[in-house]
Design a protein around this motif. Sequence first.
Motif, PDB file in Angstrom:
ATOM      1  N   GLY A  27       0.931  -1.191   0.047  1.00  0.00           N
ATOM      2  CA  GLY A  27      -0.031   0.043   0.039  1.00  0.00           C
ATOM      3  C   GLY A  27       0.952   1.307   0.031  1.00  0.00           C
ATOM      4  O   GLY A  27       0.393   2.080  -0.840  1.00  0.00           O
ATOM      5  N   ALA A  28       2.025   1.196   0.983  1.00  0.00           N
ATOM      6  CA  ALA A  28       2.753   2.287   0.802  1.00  0.00           C
ATOM      7  C   ALA A  28       3.371   2.488  -0.707  1.00  0.00           C
ATOM      8  O   ALA A  28       3.695   3.537  -1.034  1.00  0.00           O
ATOM      9  CB  ALA A  28       3.935   2.051   1.778  1.00  0.00           C
ATOM     10  N   ALA A  29       3.857   1.503  -1.256  1.00  0.00           N
ATOM     11  CA  ALA A  29       4.310   1.408  -2.625  1.00  0.00           C
ATOM     12  C   ALA A  29       3.595   1.995  -3.577  1.00  0.00           C
ATOM     13  O   ALA A  29       4.146   2.605  -4.371  1.00  0.00           O
ATOM     14  CB  ALA A  29       5.117  -0.068  -2.836  1.00  0.00           C
ATOM     15  N   LEU A  30       2.375   1.766  -3.352  1.00  0.00           N
ATOM     16  CA  LEU A  30       1.196   2.272  -4.462  1.00  0.00           C
ATOM     17  C   LEU A  30       1.225   3.610  -4.399  1.00  0.00           C
ATOM     18  O   LEU A  30       0.854   4.560  -5.266  1.00  0.00           O
ATOM     19  CB  LEU A  30      -0.009   1.679  -4.140  1.00  0.00           C
ATOM     20  N   LEU A  31       1.350   4.255  -2.969  1.00  0.00           N
ATOM     21  CA  LEU A  31       1.371   5.771  -2.791  1.00  0.00           C
ATOM     22  C   LEU A  31       2.236   6.299  -3.445  1.00  0.00           C
ATOM     23  O   LEU A  31       2.265   7.634  -3.938  1.00  0.00           O
ATOM     24  CB  LEU A  31       1.515   6.019  -1.418  1.00  0.00           C
ATOM     25  N   TYR A  32       3.531   5.998  -3.714  1.00  0.00           N
ATOM     26  CA  TYR A  32       4.568   6.397  -4.864  1.00  0.00           C
ATOM     27  C   TYR A  32       4.052   6.812  -5.954  1.00  0.00           C
ATOM     28  O   TYR A  32       4.119   7.704  -6.678  1.00  0.00           O
ATOM     29  CB  TYR A  32       5.822   5.571  -4.736  1.00  0.00           C
ATOM     30  N   GLY A  33       3.337   5.455  -6.641  1.00  0.00           N
ATOM     31  CA  GLY A  33       2.795   5.377  -7.841  1.00  0.00           C
ATOM     32  C   GLY A  33       1.473   6.779  -7.704  1.00  0.00           C
ATOM     33  O   GLY A  33       1.578   7.640  -8.750  1.00  0.00           O
ATOM     34  N   LEU A  88      -4.886   9.887 -18.395  1.00  0.00           N
ATOM     35  CA  LEU A  88      -4.234   9.621 -16.965  1.00  0.00           C
ATOM     36  C   LEU A  88      -5.253   9.182 -16.092  1.00  0.00           C
ATOM     37  O   LEU A  88      -4.892   8.536 -15.187  1.00  0.00           O
ATOM     38  CB  LEU A  88      -3.639  11.020 -16.671  1.00  0.00           C
ATOM     39  N   ALA A  89      -6.508   9.594 -16.251  1.00  0.00           N
ATOM     40  CA  ALA A  89      -7.584   9.012 -15.276  1.00  0.00           C
ATOM     41  C   ALA A  89      -7.600   7.588 -15.036  1.00  0.00           C
ATOM     42  O   ALA A  89      -7.807   6.934 -14.152  1.00  0.00           O
ATOM     43  CB  ALA A  89      -8.787   9.715 -15.610  1.00  0.00           C
ATOM     44  N   ALA A  90      -7.264   7.019 -16.242  1.00  0.00           N
ATOM     45  CA  ALA A  90      -7.450   5.338 -16.313  1.00  0.00           C
ATOM     46  C   ALA A  90      -6.188   4.910 -15.430  1.00  0.00           C
ATOM     47  O   ALA A  90      -6.436   3.881 -14.720  1.00  0.00           O
ATOM     48  CB  ALA A  90      -7.163   4.714 -17.851  1.00  0.00           C
ATOM     49  N   ALA A  91      -5.071   5.470 -15.333  1.00  0.00           N
ATOM     50  CA  ALA A  91      -3.799   5.145 -14.451  1.00  0.00           C
ATOM     51  C   ALA A  91      -4.226   5.566 -13.098  1.00  0.00           C
ATOM     52  O   ALA A  91      -3.572   4.921 -12.203  1.00  0.00           O
ATOM     53  CB  ALA A  91      -2.572   5.632 -15.002  1.00  0.00           C
ATOM     54  N   TYR A  92      -4.970   6.410 -12.798  1.00  0.00           N
ATOM     55  CA  TYR A  92      -5.076   7.049 -11.613  1.00  0.00           C
ATOM     56  C   TYR A  92      -5.715   6.105 -10.453  1.00  0.00           C
ATOM     57  O   TYR A  92      -5.327   6.040  -9.282  1.00  0.00           O
ATOM     58  CB  TYR A  92      -5.849   8.383 -11.569  1.00  0.00           C
ATOM     59  N   GLY A 131      -6.408   0.642  -4.540  1.00  0.00           N
ATOM     60  CA  GLY A 131      -5.838  -0.389  -4.027  1.00  0.00           C
ATOM     61  C   GLY A 131      -5.261  -0.098  -2.537  1.00  0.00           C
ATOM     62  O   GLY A 131      -5.450  -0.873  -1.614  1.00  0.00           O
ATOM     63  N   THR A 132      -4.801   1.275  -2.306  1.00  0.00           N
ATOM     64  CA  THR A 132      -4.447   1.504  -1.112  1.00  0.00           C
ATOM     65  C   THR A 132      -5.574   1.726  -0.096  1.00  0.00           C
ATOM     66  O   THR A 132      -5.496   1.358   1.116  1.00  0.00           O
ATOM     67  CB  THR A 132      -3.743   3.082  -1.191  1.00  0.00           C
ATOM     68  N   GLY A 176      -3.424   2.040 -18.951  1.00  0.00           N
ATOM     69  CA  GLY A 176      -2.749   2.942 -18.073  1.00  0.00           C
ATOM     70  C   GLY A 176      -2.789   2.524 -16.556  1.00  0.00           C
ATOM     71  O   GLY A 176      -1.739   2.989 -15.853  1.00  0.00           O
ATOM     72  N   GLY A 177      -3.760   1.595 -16.033  1.00  0.00           N
ATOM     73  CA  GLY A 177      -3.607   1.147 -14.606  1.00  0.00           C
ATOM     74  C   GLY A 177      -2.561   0.436 -14.487  1.00  0.00           C
ATOM     75  O   GLY A 177      -2.054   0.121 -13.451  1.00  0.00           O
ATOM     76  N   TRP A 178      -1.610  -0.112 -15.554  1.00  0.00           N
ATOM     77  CA  TRP A 178      -0.492  -0.800 -15.215  1.00  0.00           C
ATOM     78  C   TRP A 178       0.671  -0.067 -14.515  1.00  0.00           C
ATOM     79  O   TRP A 178       1.433  -0.549 -14.036  1.00  0.00           O
ATOM     80  CB  TRP A 178       0.005  -1.381 -16.687  1.00  0.00           C
ATOM     81  N   PHE A 179       0.583   1.499 -15.109  1.00  0.00           N
ATOM     82  CA  PHE A 179       1.686   2.062 -14.609  1.00  0.00           C
ATOM     83  C   PHE A 179       1.858   2.012 -13.083  1.00  0.00           C
ATOM     84  O   PHE A 179       2.909   1.810 -12.401  1.00  0.00           O
ATOM     85  CB  PHE A 179       1.661   3.289 -15.051  1.00  0.00           C
ATOM     86  N   PRO A 180       0.706   2.618 -12.188  1.00  0.00           N
ATOM     87  CA  PRO A 180       1.109   2.524 -10.801  1.00  0.00           C
ATOM     88  C   PRO A 180       1.305   1.073 -10.282  1.00  0.00           C
ATOM     89  O   PRO A 180       1.899   0.951  -9.139  1.00  0.00           O
ATOM     90  CB  PRO A 180      -0.218   3.042 -10.163  1.00  0.00           C
ATOM     91  N   LEU A 181       0.787  -0.002 -10.760  1.00  0.00           N
ATOM     92  CA  LEU A 181       0.831  -1.281 -10.195  1.00  0.00           C
ATOM     93  C   LEU A 181       2.614  -1.525 -10.560  1.00  0.00           C
ATOM     94  O   LEU A 181       3.272  -2.237  -9.772  1.00  0.00           O
ATOM     95  CB  LEU A 181      -0.065  -2.283 -11.128  1.00  0.00           C
ATOM     96  N   LEU A 182       3.037  -1.217 -11.642  1.00  0.00           N
ATOM     97  CA  LEU A 182       4.745  -1.422 -11.862  1.00  0.00           C
ATOM     98  C   LEU A 182       5.325  -0.596 -10.962  1.00  0.00           C
ATOM     99  O   LEU A 182       6.243  -1.262 -10.375  1.00  0.00           O
ATOM    100  CB  LEU A 182       4.813  -0.957 -13.484  1.00  0.00           C
TER     101      LEU A 182
END
Length: 541
Positions: A56-62, A315-319, A325-326, A372-378
Motif C-alpha cells: 500500500g505504501a509502495a502504491l502511494l509512490y505511484g 491519465l485518469a485510467a492510470a489514477y 488499492g491503497t 494505463g492502470g498498469w503504471f501505478p502497479l508497476l
Amino acid sequence: CVVVVKYLTFLMQADNHGEGGILALLALVQQKQATPQGKQPTTLAAKGLLLAGLFGAALLYGDGMITPAISVLSAVEGLGRATPHDPGMLTPYILPITIVILFILFVFQSGGTKKVGAVFGPVMITWFTCIALAGIPWILKRPDILHSLDPRHGLYFLTHHQWKGFLVLGSVVLCVTGGEALYADMGHFGRKPIRLAWYAIVFPALAVNYLGQGARLLHVGHEGVEDSFYGVFPEWAVLPMVVIATLATVVASQALISGAFSLSRQAIQLGFSPRMTIVHTSEDTEGEIYVPEINWLLMISCIGLVVGFRSSSNLAAAYGIAVTGTMMITSVLFFAAMQPKWGTAKTAALVTFFLVFDLAFFGANVVKIAHGGWFPLLVGAIFFAVMTTWKRGRGALFDHIQAQTKPLQQFMSDLETNPPHRVEGTAVVMTSSTTGAPPILVHHLLHNKVLHENIVLLSIVTERVPEISASSRVRLKELGGGFYHVVAKYGFMQTPNVMEILDRVRESGVDTSLESTTYFLGRETLLSGGKSGLMNWRKSL
C-alpha cells in the motif's frame, strides 16, 4: 460515505500518537501485535499484514507520480476553452505549459514547503468559493437536479445499467481520491481542523459545484459533457479560472510531494529503505523535509506521464487503481489495529461496510489496467521489491554480523587481562548492537594496538512511534574501564542528530568536544555468494 464515514469519522481514530498514513497505521498494527518483549509474531497473518502495508505504501509512490501530472494537466486543459472566438487556438500550448509548471514546482521543492504554504489558505479559499458560486446559477435554472441527492437514483442507475453502471464507478472514484492524503496529513493539522475545513468549506463547495455541473448537463444536453467543469463558468471567467485552478492543483500536488518525502523518511527509519539524503528546510517545523532523490524521480516520472498520456482523461485510467488499492489495504490494517480495542464482531462489521465500497471501486478500475492502470502497479511492484529486499537483506546482514561479534563483556575482560595503550580523547563508535563489541572497534584495536581513554558506544534505535520526546531520548550507561554505552531513541517521523546526542553525553561529564573526539563507523562490503537464503536477484538488488 467514503470520506465522511470511513476517513473523518472512524479512520482518524486509528492514529499513531497523532500521526496518520498507511505506514503510521502499519507501525500501530505491529505495536498491537508485539509480544511483551517487543518481538513481532511470525505467523502467516502477521507477515501478510506487513506485506500488504508495504505494498500500500509502495502504491502511494505511484499516486505521488500521477497526482501532480493529472492535476496540473487537467487545469491547464481549460486553455482549450479560454478563446471562444477561436476554439483550440491555445491547445498546442497545453502540454508545454504543463511541463514548465511541473518543472518549476519540483525545482522549488529544495526551498521547502513554506513557499507554497504561504499561499495555501488564500488560494484554496478562492478556489472553493469560485467553484461553489459557479454552480449556484445552474442549480437555480434546474432545481430538479436536487433530486439526485436521493440515493435511490444511484441504486436504480447501478441496477438498471448493470455492468456499464458498475464501470462508471471507475470514474466516480476520482471524487474521493484525496481520502488517503487527508488521513496522512492528520499529524500535520490534527483531527479538528481537518474536520472543520471539510464540513465548513470543502464539502459544501464540492457538493454545490457537482450539482451545478449536473444541472448544466440537464439544461444543455449531452454535448456539454466534454467541458463539464469549465462549462459552468461564464466565458469571461474561464481564463481566470484556469489560473486559479492551476494554482490550486499546485497546492494539491505539493501535499502529495511532501507526503512522498515523509513516506520515504518513515520507510528509512523503519528499516524498509536504503538511506537517502534528508534535508531539513525549516528551522521551526521538524516535519518539513526535502529528499532530492525522490524529488527528481517524481519530476521525471510526472513529465514522462504528461508526454506519454497527453491528456488528463487518459491519465485518469492510470489514477484510480493506485488509490483504490491503497484504500482496501488501509481498511484491512484498520481492522487489525482496532480489533483488540473494539472487539472482532464490531470491527469486522464496520470494515466489511468499508470494503463494500473499496472493492467496488477497485473492481471498476481493474478493467483500466490495460489502458494505463498498469503504471501505478508497476511502480508499486518496484518500490515493494526494494523495500522488502532491503528489510530482508539488512536482517540477514545483521544476523551474520551478530554471529561473528564478540560479546561486549568478553571483550572488556580481555582488555583487563591485556590492557592496551590508552591515548587522550574520546572515541565515538557507532554500533547497531547493544550487547556485542562493534567489529570496527575490534579491528581498530587489532591493527593499531591502542584505544582512547573514553570509548562511547553509540546505538540509535528507531521506535515504532512517530516521535520520542527530548527528555526521554538519550540514555547513558557507564560500563567501567572508560567505556560508556549510549542508546538514543527516535520516532520514525524524526531524523537522528548525532551532535545533539553528544551534547547530552557531554552534560553527563564525558568529554565529547569537537577537538578531542574521533568517530569510528564501520562499512560493510556486501558479497552475494553467501548462504543467507535470499534469492539471487534480491542479493544483486
